[in-house]
Design a protein around this motif. Structure first.
Motif, short mmCIF file in Angstrom:
data_model
loop_
_atom_site.label_atom_id
_atom_site.label_comp_id
_atom_site.label_asym_id
_atom_site.label_seq_id
_atom_site.Cartn_x
_atom_site.Cartn_y
_atom_site.Cartn_z
N ARG A 1 0.82 -1.21 0.00
CA ARG A 1 0.00 0.00 0.00
C ARG A 1 0.86 1.26 0.00
O ARG A 1 0.54 2.25 -0.67
CB ARG A 1 -0.95 -0.01 1.20
CG ARG A 1 -2.08 -1.01 1.08
CD ARG A 1 -3.13 -0.79 2.17
NE ARG A 1 -2.60 -1.06 3.49
CZ ARG A 1 -2.62 -2.24 4.09
NH1 ARG A 1 -3.13 -3.29 3.44
NH2 ARG A 1 -2.14 -2.40 5.30
N ALA A 2 1.95 1.24 0.75
CA ALA A 2 2.84 2.41 0.80
C ALA A 2 3.43 2.69 -0.57
O ALA A 2 3.54 3.86 -0.99
CB ALA A 2 3.95 2.18 1.82
N ALA A 3 3.81 1.64 -1.30
CA ALA A 3 4.37 1.82 -2.64
C ALA A 3 3.31 2.33 -3.61
O ALA A 3 3.58 3.20 -4.45
CB ALA A 3 4.99 0.52 -3.13
N VAL A 4 2.09 1.79 -3.51
CA VAL A 4 1.01 2.24 -4.40
C VAL A 4 0.73 3.73 -4.19
O VAL A 4 0.50 4.47 -5.16
CB VAL A 4 -0.26 1.40 -4.15
CG1 VAL A 4 -1.47 2.01 -4.85
CG2 VAL A 4 -0.06 -0.04 -4.64
N GLU A 5 0.75 4.16 -2.94
CA GLU A 5 0.49 5.58 -2.65
C GLU A 5 1.56 6.49 -3.26
O GLU A 5 1.26 7.62 -3.67
CB GLU A 5 0.42 5.78 -1.14
CG GLU A 5 -0.84 5.20 -0.52
CD GLU A 5 -0.84 5.27 1.00
OE1 GLU A 5 0.13 5.85 1.56
OE2 GLU A 5 -1.77 4.75 1.63
N LYS A 6 2.79 6.00 -3.37
CA LYS A 6 3.85 6.79 -3.99
C LYS A 6 3.70 6.85 -5.51
O LYS A 6 4.13 7.81 -6.14
CB LYS A 6 5.22 6.18 -3.65
CG LYS A 6 5.64 6.32 -2.20
CD LYS A 6 7.01 5.69 -2.01
CE LYS A 6 7.49 5.77 -0.58
NZ LYS A 6 8.82 5.12 -0.42
#
Length: 300
Positions: free
Chosen positions: A79-84
């Motif tokens: 999720r953290a990577a998707v948000e970036k």
């Protein structure tokens, strides 16, 4: 094998970079899909990659895809990577996942209150080792799986010490050794994998997961603690990809969107390596040969 000139013409000749990790189903599945891509004329390269850092690598284009995004272990990193930006959710497997503390059934014979976690804690002495003194040993998975077992022990006040295994194979070796003398053992396990067919067992039942109990003390049964709950009991297993995959390798991407495995299929992939002793690339080839009706429609 399939031959499609359009796939060769339209997809980039650059290799599709497929990361591999440290558990068998992911390695075999990566080879299964990689060999599917190769049957379409694509070039494929496998790269050993940390199972948490892989999402940043995909986001930056250093890897192309991930076939096993487990909600419990990797959901936060994903999720953290998707948000970036740069990585997206391609599809969700039919398979339902669970990752948590687990024991083989002979352990329940020695600790009759199981699967309740409070009963396990009362039986902690059964799991003590020279390494843990008078506390029980919980054998966790590799450190990079980030299961937060020590945080759970601390939050719930459990009389256990977390010891991390170096690999999935080390977990299986510990179960096999314990089986010989029916020594009680509690360790990290997950489904789907082959182990549930070899060693019948159960997951420990902790307070039920609720969204936020790993971050918000107000969530879960203890008002001043985080990680005071079990892991999701019905977790997702997703496929992720670099945003540019769809334009750089459109034919391969269209196949990836259709890839979908069940619990039984994933367990069979792991079994070919962990029980039958095959090399991952050979296991993948055997699985593809035996399951053409499953995967060939994805490539058409």
């Amino acid at each position: 094998m399939l031959t499609t000139g359009t796939a060769i013409a339209e997809d980039s000749p650059d290799p599709i970079i497929i990361p591999i990790h440290n558990w068998s189903s992911q390695i075999v599945m990566s080879n299964v899909v990689g060999q599917m891509f190769q049957s379409l004329g694509n070039s494929v390269e496998y790269v050993s990659t940390d199972s948490q850092a892989v999402y940043e690598a995909i986001r930056l284009g250093d890897a192309t895809l991930e076939l096993e995004v487990w909600e419990g272990a990797f959901g936060n990193s994903f999720r953290a990577a998707v948000e970036k930006g740069g990585i997206h959710d391609v599809a969700t497997h039919t398979a339902i996942t669970r990752e948590d503390w687990w024991y083989p059934m002979w352990t329940k014979d020695a600790c009759s209150g199981l699967p309740d976690w409070k009963a396990l804690n009362e039986c902690a002495g059964l799991f003590a080792t020279p390494e843990t003194g008078d506390k029980g040993r919980f054998l966790g998975g590799p450190v990079d799986w980030l299961k937060h077992d020590q945080e759970k022990v601390d939050a719930l006040g459990m009389n256990f010490v977390v010891v991390n295994a170096g690999s999935a194979a080390a977990l299986w070796a510990e179960i096999a050794a314990a089986e010989k003398s029916k020594t009680p053992i509690v360790l990290f396990n997950w489904t789907p994998n082959f182990a549930e067919a070899v060693w019948p067992g159960e997951f420990v039942e902790f307070p039920a997961w609720e969204e936020g109990c790993d971050k918000d003390p107000a969530k879960g049964p203890l008002p001043d603690k985080v990680y005071d709950c079990g892991n999701p009991a019905n977790g997702y297993l997703k496929i992720a990809a670099w945003d540019e995959m769809k334009t750089k390798w459109p034919k391969a991407y269209s196949v990836l969107q259709k890839v979908n495995f069940t619990n039984a299929q994933i367990a069979e992939m792991a079994k070919l390596v962990d029980v039958d002793g095959m090399e991952p690339e050979d296991a993948a080839a055997e699985w593809l040969t035996a399951n053409e009706a499953v995967w060939k429609p994805w490539t058409e």
